[in-house]
Design an enzyme around this catalytic site. Structure first.
Site, PDB file in Angstrom:
ATOM      1  N   TYR A 170       0.754  -1.026  -0.041  1.00 35.93           N
ATOM      2  CA  TYR A 170      -0.097  -0.051   0.109  1.00 35.93           C
ATOM      3  C   TYR A 170       0.845   1.220   0.080  1.00 35.93           C
ATOM      4  O   TYR A 170       0.719   2.023  -0.953  1.00 35.93           O
ATOM      5  CB  TYR A 170      -1.123   0.035   1.237  1.00 35.93           C
ATOM      6  CG  TYR A 170      -1.399   1.431   1.507  1.00 35.93           C
ATOM      7  CD1 TYR A 170      -2.613   1.603   0.725  1.00 35.93           C
ATOM      8  CD2 TYR A 170      -1.293   2.298   2.492  1.00 35.93           C
ATOM      9  CE1 TYR A 170      -3.314   2.970   0.953  1.00 35.93           C
ATOM     10  CE2 TYR A 170      -1.785   3.458   2.811  1.00 35.93           C
ATOM     11  CZ  TYR A 170      -2.927   3.785   1.895  1.00 35.93           C
ATOM     12  OH  TYR A 170      -3.712   4.937   2.091  1.00 35.93           O
TER      13      TYR A 170
HETATM   14  P1  NAD Z   1     -12.430   4.736   1.631  1.00 34.54           P
HETATM   15  O1  NAD Z   1     -11.794   3.248   1.263  1.00 34.54           O
HETATM   16  O2  NAD Z   1     -13.416   5.055   2.671  1.00 34.54           O
HETATM   17  O3  NAD Z   1     -12.653   5.493   0.356  1.00 34.54           O
HETATM   18  C1  NAD Z   1     -12.067   5.320  -0.972  1.00 34.54           C
HETATM   19  C2  NAD Z   1     -13.399   5.155  -1.951  1.00 34.54           C
HETATM   20  O4  NAD Z   1     -12.797   5.061  -3.350  1.00 34.54           O
HETATM   21  C3  NAD Z   1     -14.276   3.942  -1.612  1.00 34.54           C
HETATM   22  O5  NAD Z   1     -15.792   4.299  -1.507  1.00 34.54           O
HETATM   23  C4  NAD Z   1     -14.026   3.157  -2.900  1.00 34.54           C
HETATM   24  O6  NAD Z   1     -15.328   2.584  -3.246  1.00 34.54           O
HETATM   25  C5  NAD Z   1     -13.706   4.143  -3.855  1.00 34.54           C
HETATM   26  N1  NAD Z   1     -12.955   3.493  -4.889  1.00 34.54           N
HETATM   27  C6  NAD Z   1     -11.551   2.732  -4.755  1.00 34.54           C
HETATM   28  N2  NAD Z   1     -11.109   2.402  -5.906  1.00 34.54           N
HETATM   29  C7  NAD Z   1     -11.949   2.921  -7.034  1.00 34.54           C
HETATM   30  C8  NAD Z   1     -11.625   2.960  -8.325  1.00 34.54           C
HETATM   31  N3  NAD Z   1     -10.871   2.218  -8.896  1.00 34.54           N
HETATM   32  N4  NAD Z   1     -12.729   3.902  -8.913  1.00 34.54           N
HETATM   33  C9  NAD Z   1     -13.738   4.355  -8.216  1.00 34.54           C
HETATM   34  N5  NAD Z   1     -13.903   4.273  -6.944  1.00 34.54           N
HETATM   35  C10 NAD Z   1     -12.815   3.768  -6.317  1.00 34.54           C
HETATM   36  O7  NAD Z   1     -10.915   5.190   2.126  1.00 34.54           O
HETATM   37  P2  NAD Z   1     -10.901   6.683   2.884  1.00 34.54           P
HETATM   38  O8  NAD Z   1     -10.197   6.567   4.313  1.00 34.54           O
HETATM   39  O9  NAD Z   1     -11.788   7.517   2.703  1.00 34.54           O
HETATM   40  O10 NAD Z   1      -9.522   7.480   2.010  1.00 34.54           O
HETATM   41  C11 NAD Z   1      -9.538   8.426   1.151  1.00 34.54           C
HETATM   42  C12 NAD Z   1      -8.254   8.436   0.554  1.00 34.54           C
HETATM   43  O11 NAD Z   1      -7.235   8.904   1.630  1.00 34.54           O
HETATM   44  C13 NAD Z   1      -7.413   7.116  -0.021  1.00 34.54           C
HETATM   45  O12 NAD Z   1      -6.571   7.640  -1.233  1.00 34.54           O
HETATM   46  C14 NAD Z   1      -6.620   6.494   0.993  1.00 34.54           C
HETATM   47  O13 NAD Z   1      -5.537   5.901   0.510  1.00 34.54           O
HETATM   48  C15 NAD Z   1      -5.967   8.037   1.641  1.00 34.54           C
HETATM   49  N6  NAD Z   1      -5.900   7.806   3.203  1.00 34.54           N
HETATM   50  C16 NAD Z   1      -6.920   7.551   4.096  1.00 34.54           C
HETATM   51  C17 NAD Z   1      -6.388   7.365   5.425  1.00 34.54           C
HETATM   52  C18 NAD Z   1      -6.964   7.127   6.688  1.00 34.54           C
HETATM   53  O14 NAD Z   1      -6.870   6.886   7.629  1.00 34.54           O
HETATM   54  N7  NAD Z   1      -8.634   7.187   6.265  1.00 34.54           N
HETATM   55  C19 NAD Z   1      -4.744   7.723   5.560  1.00 34.54           C
HETATM   56  C20 NAD Z   1      -3.931   8.022   4.714  1.00 34.54           C
HETATM   57  C21 NAD Z   1      -4.430   8.157   3.392  1.00 34.54           C
HETATM   58  C1  UGA Z   2      -4.351   3.816   8.339  1.00 31.04           C
HETATM   59  C2  UGA Z   2      -5.118   3.644   7.010  1.00 31.04           C
HETATM   60  O1  UGA Z   2      -5.833   2.334   7.553  1.00 31.04           O
HETATM   61  C3  UGA Z   2      -4.312   3.677   5.887  1.00 31.04           C
HETATM   62  O2  UGA Z   2      -5.222   3.568   4.922  1.00 31.04           O
HETATM   63  C4  UGA Z   2      -3.566   4.970   5.908  1.00 31.04           C
HETATM   64  O3  UGA Z   2      -2.911   5.003   4.883  1.00 31.04           O
HETATM   65  C5  UGA Z   2      -2.779   5.104   6.947  1.00 31.04           C
HETATM   66  O4  UGA Z   2      -3.501   4.971   8.308  1.00 31.04           O
HETATM   67  C6  UGA Z   2      -2.003   6.261   7.129  1.00 31.04           C
HETATM   68  O5  UGA Z   2      -1.874   6.824   7.982  1.00 31.04           O
HETATM   69  O6  UGA Z   2      -1.262   6.591   6.061  1.00 31.04           O
HETATM   70  P1  UGA Z   2      -3.124   2.439  10.088  1.00 31.04           P
HETATM   71  O7  UGA Z   2      -2.469   3.604  10.805  1.00 31.04           O
HETATM   72  O8  UGA Z   2      -2.189   1.007  10.055  1.00 31.04           O
HETATM   73  O9  UGA Z   2      -3.474   2.716   8.493  1.00 31.04           O
HETATM   74  O10 UGA Z   2      -4.625   2.411  10.847  1.00 31.04           O
HETATM   75  P2  UGA Z   2      -5.239   0.628  11.454  1.00 31.04           P
HETATM   76  O11 UGA Z   2      -5.068  -0.102  10.613  1.00 31.04           O
HETATM   77  O12 UGA Z   2      -6.357   1.387  11.846  1.00 31.04           O
HETATM   78  O13 UGA Z   2      -4.294   0.603  12.669  1.00 31.04           O
HETATM   79  C7  UGA Z   2      -4.079   1.695  13.730  1.00 31.04           C
HETATM   80  C8  UGA Z   2      -3.138   0.960  14.702  1.00 31.04           C
HETATM   81  O14 UGA Z   2      -3.878  -0.224  15.250  1.00 31.04           O
HETATM   82  C9  UGA Z   2      -1.563   0.193  14.197  1.00 31.04           C
HETATM   83  O15 UGA Z   2      -0.861   0.398  15.060  1.00 31.04           O
HETATM   84  C10 UGA Z   2      -1.946  -1.233  14.236  1.00 31.04           C
HETATM   85  O16 UGA Z   2      -1.036  -2.146  14.454  1.00 31.04           O
HETATM   86  C11 UGA Z   2      -2.980  -1.545  15.484  1.00 31.04           C
HETATM   87  N1  UGA Z   2      -4.080  -2.505  15.322  1.00 31.04           N
HETATM   88  C12 UGA Z   2      -4.912  -2.643  14.373  1.00 31.04           C
HETATM   89  C13 UGA Z   2      -3.987  -3.215  16.163  1.00 31.04           C
HETATM   90  O17 UGA Z   2      -3.579  -3.327  17.354  1.00 31.04           O
HETATM   91  N2  UGA Z   2      -5.147  -4.190  16.227  1.00 31.04           N
HETATM   92  C14 UGA Z   2      -5.741  -4.376  15.173  1.00 31.04           C
HETATM   93  O18 UGA Z   2      -6.773  -5.201  15.130  1.00 31.04           O
HETATM   94  C15 UGA Z   2      -5.858  -3.633  14.023  1.00 31.04           C
END
Ligand code: NAD
Ligand code: UGA
Length: 361
Positions: A170
């Site tokens: 990822y």
């Molecule tokens: P999310 O999965 O809720 O939203 C992504 C949406 O994109 C989904 O509704 C999915 O159906 C749609 N999608 C995926 N692939 C697609 C495609 N090929 N065509 C059209 N639609 C598509 O995720 P989110 O948490 O809202 O994340 C939004 C963005 O932020 C993503 O790029 C994610 O990687 C990034 N991001 C999120 C987090 C987080 O903690 N939520 C952290 C870092 C980065």
């Molecule tokens: C999150 C999002 O899922 C990613 O899409 C995003 O890109 C990323 O943030 C980001 O900031 O870039 P992550 O921080 O790994 O990733 O989020 P979680 O999967 O919610 O995990 C958070 C923490 O909880 C991690 O330390 C993980 O190891 C821990 N965890 C997760 C547990 O201890 N137990 C679990 O069952 C799941």
């Protein structure tokens, strides 16, 4: 026809100088909130989302219904569908693209690597190709990720820190996205801004993320698994509340320079911008669980594993001084308050707003 009318209505700004924004991933967590915020202040907003089943499609549909109440239309389609995108760009003169569609999640990359290539690399390129040919070219803001800092051990993370040690596929696709964006900025003069979000949480959030799945399992009395770092060190995340992230996204759109249609130094656009959007205050996973227990009024059954999950980075911590200086970004919601709002939403969404003992789970 009906489809075209809905697209046009959705894109109509309600104020002078309003932006016209295509939001990809609009049925997703961040996309829903950003779309609502833009619409509320009078911008024209059109969504596109493929409603994939990475997590509950019913939640994506519920978010769609929320957007429809505000007259935001979501086209059901894939960002790799170039013909569809071209049709939309022929119909509407989008001023901005807010690109949030992606295959998110760190662990799932080990099960389904192809979906990360499809959405995070091929999909991004397809969008950039359409944007470079569009007239006018939109300014682009898109979601990168804190995961690009990978195994970097220097905290807090600043935008110029090394990003050459991704810990998951990822993260590697998000890093590749930044390099792909750089080439489109350089060659075609596209205005592009990448936002490194840090573990975003809040109402309407993602069920695959820890704070959400912990809430579900704690309420059901199911054990949760807490991963700890090596050397007895707890893993920590710079959990960032959705409203703060939304403000950073909107400010990025507002401050994005024009795409110029030509690369190169003289006539070219502003260089590629990259910003951290974090909270600047990391919290360990056990502390996250304690706050949830308090708000849920239920004790968690904990299963502690003294090893990080494969693909996880040990900790994240954002330095946001660049975003503060250039976007006015200033995160104000701490985890205690943000989780309280999440729990309130979670209970309401699942019809569980009643005393703990009488909840039917
Ligand atoms: P999310 O999965 O809720 O939203 C992504 C949406 O994109 C989904 O509704 C999915 O159906 C749609 N999608 C995926 N692939 C697609 C495609 N090929 N065509 C059209 N639609 C598509 O995720 P989110 O948490 O809202 O994340 C939004 C963005 O932020 C993503 O790029 C994610 O990687 C990034 N991001 C999120 C987090 C987080 O903690 N939520 C952290 C870092 C980065
Ligand atoms: C999150 C999002 O899922 C990613 O899409 C995003 O890109 C990323 O943030 C980001 O900031 O870039 P992550 O921080 O790994 O990733 O989020 P979680 O999967 O919610 O995990 C958070 C923490 O909880 C991690 O330390 C993980 O190891 C821990 N965890 C997760 C547990 O201890 N137990 C679990 O069952 C799941």
């Amino acid at each position: 026809h009906v489809w075209e009318t809905r697209v046009r209505q959705s894109c109509l700004p309600k104020k002078d100088e309003g932006l016209i924004v295509l939001v990809t991933g609009a049925a997703g967590f961040v996309g829903t909130h950003v779309s609502l915020a833009l619409k509320k202040r009078g911008d024209g907003v059109l969504g596109i989302d493929n409603f994939n089943s990475y997590y509950e499609v019913s939640l994506k549909r519920a978010r769609q219904a929320l957007l429809e109440k505000q007259e935001i239309f979501i086209i059901e389609g894939d960002i790799n569908n170039k013909e569809l995108l071209k049709t939309l760009f022929d119909l509407i003169q989008f001023t901005h693209l807010m690109h949030l569609a992606a295959q998110a999640g760190v662990r799932y990359a080990m099960q389904n690597p192809g979906s990360y290539v499809h959405s995070n690399i091929a999909g991004l390129i397809t969008l950039l190709e359409v944007c470079k040919d569009a007239n006018p070219q939109p300014a682009i803001v898109w979601a990168s990720s804190s995961s690009v800092y990978g195994l970097n051990s220097k905290v807090p993370f600043s935008e110029n820190d090394r990003t050459d040690q991704p810990a998951s596929l990822y993260a590697a696709t998000k890093k590749a996205g930044e390099e792909i964006a750089h080439t489109y900025n350089h060659i075609y003069g596209l205005s592009i801004t990448g936002l490194r979000f840090f573990t975003v949480y809040g109402p309407w959030g993602r069920p695959d993320m820890a704070y959400f799945s912990f809430t579900r399992d704690i309420l059901k009395g199911k054990p949760i698994t807490i991963y700890q770092g090596s050397n007895k060190q707890d893993l920590a995340r710079d959990f960032t509340y959705i409203d703060d992230v939304v403000k950073g996204c909107v400010a990025s759109l507002d401050t994005a320079g024009m795409s110029t249609g030509s690369g190169g130094k003289k006539k070219g656009p502003a260089p590629l911008r990259i910003f951290n959007l974090g909270n600047t205050s990391p919290v360990t996973v056990p502390n996250l669980v304690s706050i949830l227990e308090k708000h849920l009024k239920v004790k968690a059954k904990k299963n502690v594993i003294k090893m990080p999950r494969n693909g996880d980075v040990p900790f994240t911590h954002a330095n946001v001084s660049l975003a503060h200086a250039q976007l006015g970004y200033n995160p104000t919601t701490n985890l205690e308050i943000g989780l309280k709002r999440f729990v309130k939403w979670y209970l309401s969404y699942h019809g569980l707003e009643r005393p703990v003992k009488s909840r039917r789970l």
